[in-house]
Design a protein around this motif. Sequence first.
Motif, PDB file in Angstrom:
ATOM      1  N   TRP A  63      15.656 -76.224 -20.231  1.00  0.00           N
ATOM      2  CA  TRP A  63      14.566 -76.613 -19.334  1.00  0.00           C
ATOM      3  C   TRP A  63      13.957 -75.396 -18.651  1.00  0.00           C
ATOM      4  O   TRP A  63      12.737 -75.306 -18.485  1.00  0.00           O
ATOM      5  CB  TRP A  63      15.071 -77.596 -18.288  1.00  0.00           C
ATOM      6  N   GLN A  64      14.797 -74.441 -18.227  1.00  0.00           N
ATOM      7  CA  GLN A  64      14.280 -73.235 -17.580  1.00  0.00           C
ATOM      8  C   GLN A  64      13.448 -72.405 -18.553  1.00  0.00           C
ATOM      9  O   GLN A  64      12.404 -71.862 -18.183  1.00  0.00           O
ATOM     10  CB  GLN A  64      15.445 -72.404 -17.042  1.00  0.00           C
ATOM     11  N   ALA A  65      13.902 -72.301 -19.796  1.00  0.00           N
ATOM     12  CA  ALA A  65      13.158 -71.551 -20.802  1.00  0.00           C
ATOM     13  C   ALA A  65      11.800 -72.178 -21.054  1.00  0.00           C
ATOM     14  O   ALA A  65      10.781 -71.478 -21.162  1.00  0.00           O
ATOM     15  CB  ALA A  65      13.963 -71.478 -22.106  1.00  0.00           C
ATOM     16  N   LEU A  66      11.751 -73.500 -21.118  1.00  0.00           N
ATOM     17  CA  LEU A  66      10.474 -74.188 -21.315  1.00  0.00           C
ATOM     18  C   LEU A  66       9.546 -73.978 -20.121  1.00  0.00           C
ATOM     19  O   LEU A  66       8.333 -73.866 -20.281  1.00  0.00           O
ATOM     20  CB  LEU A  66      10.707 -75.675 -21.562  1.00  0.00           C
ATOM     21  N   ALA A  67      10.124 -73.922 -18.921  1.00  0.00           N
ATOM     22  CA  ALA A  67       9.308 -73.689 -17.727  1.00  0.00           C
ATOM     23  C   ALA A  67       8.637 -72.319 -17.799  1.00  0.00           C
ATOM     24  O   ALA A  67       7.469 -72.163 -17.414  1.00  0.00           O
ATOM     25  CB  ALA A  67      10.167 -73.793 -16.473  1.00  0.00           C
ATOM     26  N   VAL A  68       9.352 -71.315 -18.290  1.00  0.00           N
ATOM     27  CA  VAL A  68       8.777 -69.979 -18.461  1.00  0.00           C
ATOM     28  C   VAL A  68       7.565 -70.041 -19.386  1.00  0.00           C
ATOM     29  O   VAL A  68       6.496 -69.479 -19.096  1.00  0.00           O
ATOM     30  CB  VAL A  68       9.827 -69.001 -19.034  1.00  0.00           C
ATOM     31  N   VAL A  69       7.722 -70.733 -20.498  1.00  0.00           N
ATOM     32  CA  VAL A  69       6.651 -70.828 -21.487  1.00  0.00           C
ATOM     33  C   VAL A  69       5.443 -71.560 -20.913  1.00  0.00           C
ATOM     34  O   VAL A  69       4.292 -71.133 -21.090  1.00  0.00           O
ATOM     35  CB  VAL A  69       7.160 -71.541 -22.756  1.00  0.00           C
ATOM     36  N   ILE A  70       5.668 -72.662 -20.219  1.00  0.00           N
ATOM     37  CA  ILE A  70       4.570 -73.459 -19.675  1.00  0.00           C
ATOM     38  C   ILE A  70       3.783 -72.661 -18.643  1.00  0.00           C
ATOM     39  O   ILE A  70       2.540 -72.620 -18.672  1.00  0.00           O
ATOM     40  CB  ILE A  70       5.107 -74.770 -19.066  1.00  0.00           C
ATOM     41  N   VAL A  71       4.474 -72.004 -17.714  1.00  0.00           N
ATOM     42  CA  VAL A  71       3.795 -71.224 -16.672  1.00  0.00           C
ATOM     43  C   VAL A  71       2.985 -70.089 -17.307  1.00  0.00           C
ATOM     44  O   VAL A  71       1.820 -69.864 -16.947  1.00  0.00           O
ATOM     45  CB  VAL A  71       4.817 -70.660 -15.660  1.00  0.00           C
ATOM     46  N   SER A  72       3.583 -69.370 -18.249  1.00  0.00           N
ATOM     47  CA  SER A  72       2.871 -68.247 -18.871  1.00  0.00           C
ATOM     48  C   SER A  72       1.641 -68.717 -19.632  1.00  0.00           C
ATOM     49  O   SER A  72       0.599 -68.054 -19.612  1.00  0.00           O
ATOM     50  CB  SER A  72       3.807 -67.470 -19.804  1.00  0.00           C
ATOM     51  N   ASN A  73       1.720 -69.878 -20.274  1.00  0.00           N
ATOM     52  CA  ASN A  73       0.579 -70.378 -21.037  1.00  0.00           C
ATOM     53  C   ASN A  73      -0.544 -70.889 -20.146  1.00  0.00           C
ATOM     54  O   ASN A  73      -1.721 -70.769 -20.493  1.00  0.00           O
ATOM     55  CB  ASN A  73       1.027 -71.492 -21.985  1.00  0.00           C
ATOM     56  N   ILE A  74      -0.201 -71.467 -19.005  1.00  0.00           N
ATOM     57  CA  ILE A  74      -1.234 -71.895 -18.058  1.00  0.00           C
ATOM     58  C   ILE A  74      -2.026 -70.681 -17.567  1.00  0.00           C
ATOM     59  O   ILE A  74      -3.263 -70.699 -17.497  1.00  0.00           O
ATOM     60  CB  ILE A  74      -0.609 -72.658 -16.879  1.00  0.00           C
ATOM     61  N   VAL A  75      -1.301 -69.606 -17.226  1.00  0.00           N
ATOM     62  CA  VAL A  75      -1.967 -68.388 -16.769  1.00  0.00           C
ATOM     63  C   VAL A  75      -2.819 -67.784 -17.892  1.00  0.00           C
ATOM     64  O   VAL A  75      -3.973 -67.388 -17.679  1.00  0.00           O
ATOM     65  CB  VAL A  75      -0.923 -67.365 -16.283  1.00  0.00           C
ATOM     66  N   LEU A  76      -2.250 -67.728 -19.090  1.00  0.00           N
ATOM     67  CA  LEU A  76      -2.956 -67.122 -20.218  1.00  0.00           C
ATOM     68  C   LEU A  76      -4.244 -67.852 -20.563  1.00  0.00           C
ATOM     69  O   LEU A  76      -5.290 -67.229 -20.746  1.00  0.00           O
ATOM     70  CB  LEU A  76      -2.041 -67.091 -21.443  1.00  0.00           C
ATOM     71  N   ILE A  77      -4.178 -69.179 -20.654  1.00  0.00           N
ATOM     72  CA  ILE A  77      -5.377 -69.908 -21.078  1.00  0.00           C
ATOM     73  C   ILE A  77      -6.477 -69.776 -20.034  1.00  0.00           C
ATOM     74  O   ILE A  77      -7.661 -69.706 -20.371  1.00  0.00           O
ATOM     75  CB  ILE A  77      -5.071 -71.392 -21.374  1.00  0.00           C
ATOM     76  N   GLY A  78      -6.087 -69.699 -18.757  1.00  0.00           N
ATOM     77  CA  GLY A  78      -7.097 -69.505 -17.718  1.00  0.00           C
ATOM     78  C   GLY A  78      -7.818 -68.184 -17.877  1.00  0.00           C
ATOM     79  O   GLY A  78      -9.054 -68.116 -17.848  1.00  0.00           O
ATOM     80  N   ALA A  79      -7.047 -67.097 -18.076  1.00  0.00           N
ATOM     81  CA  ALA A  79      -7.654 -65.776 -18.248  1.00  0.00           C
ATOM     82  C   ALA A  79      -8.466 -65.698 -19.535  1.00  0.00           C
ATOM     83  O   ALA A  79      -9.556 -65.116 -19.573  1.00  0.00           O
ATOM     84  CB  ALA A  79      -6.564 -64.702 -18.239  1.00  0.00           C
ATOM     85  N   ILE A  80      -7.950 -66.290 -20.594  1.00  0.00           N
ATOM     86  CA  ILE A  80      -8.649 -66.258 -21.886  1.00  0.00           C
ATOM     87  C   ILE A  80      -9.949 -67.045 -21.820  1.00  0.00           C
ATOM     88  O   ILE A  80     -10.983 -66.609 -22.341  1.00  0.00           O
ATOM     89  CB  ILE A  80      -7.720 -66.780 -22.996  1.00  0.00           C
ATOM     90  N   TRP A  81      -9.923 -68.209 -21.198  1.00  0.00           N
ATOM     91  CA  TRP A  81     -11.164 -68.982 -21.028  1.00  0.00           C
ATOM     92  C   TRP A  81     -12.221 -68.172 -20.289  1.00  0.00           C
ATOM     93  O   TRP A  81     -13.392 -68.143 -20.667  1.00  0.00           O
ATOM     94  CB  TRP A  81     -10.884 -70.274 -20.279  1.00  0.00           C
ATOM     95  N   LEU A  82     -11.811 -67.522 -19.195  1.00  0.00           N
ATOM     96  CA  LEU A  82     -12.756 -66.748 -18.397  1.00  0.00           C
ATOM     97  C   LEU A  82     -13.423 -65.649 -19.223  1.00  0.00           C
ATOM     98  O   LEU A  82     -14.619 -65.380 -19.074  1.00  0.00           O
ATOM     99  CB  LEU A  82     -12.053 -66.135 -17.186  1.00  0.00           C
TER     100      LEU A  82
END
Length: 496
Positions: A63-82
């Motif tokens: 669960w902790q490993a998945l949390a790392v992936v989810i948080v990093s992807n939320i940040v990434l998609i925001g920056a990439i969209w911009l």
Amino acid sequence: MSSTIQFDRQPDPGLYNPDLAPVPKEKRNWSWLNYSTIWMGMVHNIVSYELAGSLIGLGMSAWQALAVVIVSNIVLIGAIWLNSVCGAKYGLPFPVLIRAAFGYKGAHVPVLIRAFVAIFWFSVQAYAGSKAVGAVIGLIFPGWISLGTIHLLGASLNDLISFAIFWLVHAYVILHGMERIKSFELWAGPLVIVLGLGLVVWAIHAAHGLGPIFSVRATLSGGHFWGTFFLSVSGMIGVLASLVLNIPDLTRFAGSQRDQIIGQAVGLPVMMTFFAFMSVVITSGTVIAFGKPIFDPVQLLLHFKNPIVVLLGAFSLLIATVSVNVVANVVSPAYDLTNLLPRKLNFVKGGMISILIGVLFAPWAWYNNSNSILSVIGAIGGTLGPVAGIMIADFYFIHRRIYDVESLYSKEGAYTFRQGWNPQAFIAMILGIIVALIGLFVPALHALYAYNWFLGVGVGAVAYIALMRIVRGVNHSNTIIPTTNLETVSLQQDEI
């Protein structure tokens, strides 16, 4: 790429060629499906799999490993969209757009840094994928393993042969240009999902259900966990941080802003999280089945002792690695090098030069030293973060989403600054890099290194906005308005 764009004034030949020109509106035909499958190909690869699986090896629970992936992807998609919007709006690649912030000469610095990082990643991915080539050859030729006793250039002979074969596969794809790459990605990305699902079924069977997999206890807690958590998030971002910069190289072909937004939303956070979920489940399954975490997919395949499983699995891994390597690590430096010598280079020549340089990194000499890989990836993210922050700040806050396209191809236009250099951009970039990486060199500030990418983006953006407004007084009243009337860069196109 051919272009029918007509400029009001002649573009400077030192800043322009057909591969750097705005993509005509009629050639912007990439749909949301193209972007989804391209991102599938970029995130479904050996390095991403190993990094997600290695979180279990660091002592995290599933669960902790998945949390790392989810948080990093939320940040990434925001920056990439911009940073995707300007590429889709104007049909321009990263090396041209970055001129607006750094100047037509100064832009060479971040462009070459970005190219260097991409070529580094090419070598990493190519060597990782070549392991699958070696596994397949070893099944066909029993004497293959004996070549491992012969060493040349710091590597075993079978490793060098595998790497050379895999390098030639990349060369074949690159020589056929961007259209072949788009077609290749339509089936390459989904193929890896099939392999992953098969391994998930095996892991669940070996663990007698998902319950035991997700009941594996974490060995990290308290401050140690949170420090590892954010460093891992920065590391996961570092894997794709370079794409934040050069995403316009891909979105310049978008049929609409909606196509690139929806396609990237499906392809990055959704599919990356799903792929990471498979990696975490499979790696947790290996702990139960073999008593230790195995996050190298090639080594895992070899544990099955089944030639058909190894052949099909290795083929999927090869396709996955070529997919990510060409799109993420060759397209960008190909345009970057073309930007450096537009009179002599084009996309194909730039791509071939990039993969030739990639061989010089000799990844076989250091790839297996996994103790420092997370820190290296984080450092890459910290270095590129300030440039991403500056690009985003320049487009949205300094130029208010309006660029003078013709000036991007002129040495006497709106982006000349001081003889082609913008000192404010370089000051902001240096400040961002210092703050992002200071935790590596000052022990008392080591805790800051876990947030290096965030600090780099934030400091780079804020410093750039402040310096530009102080030195040049850029505000609402003097925002640069484009003088071009080209249909392909119409301000109304695809606004949302």
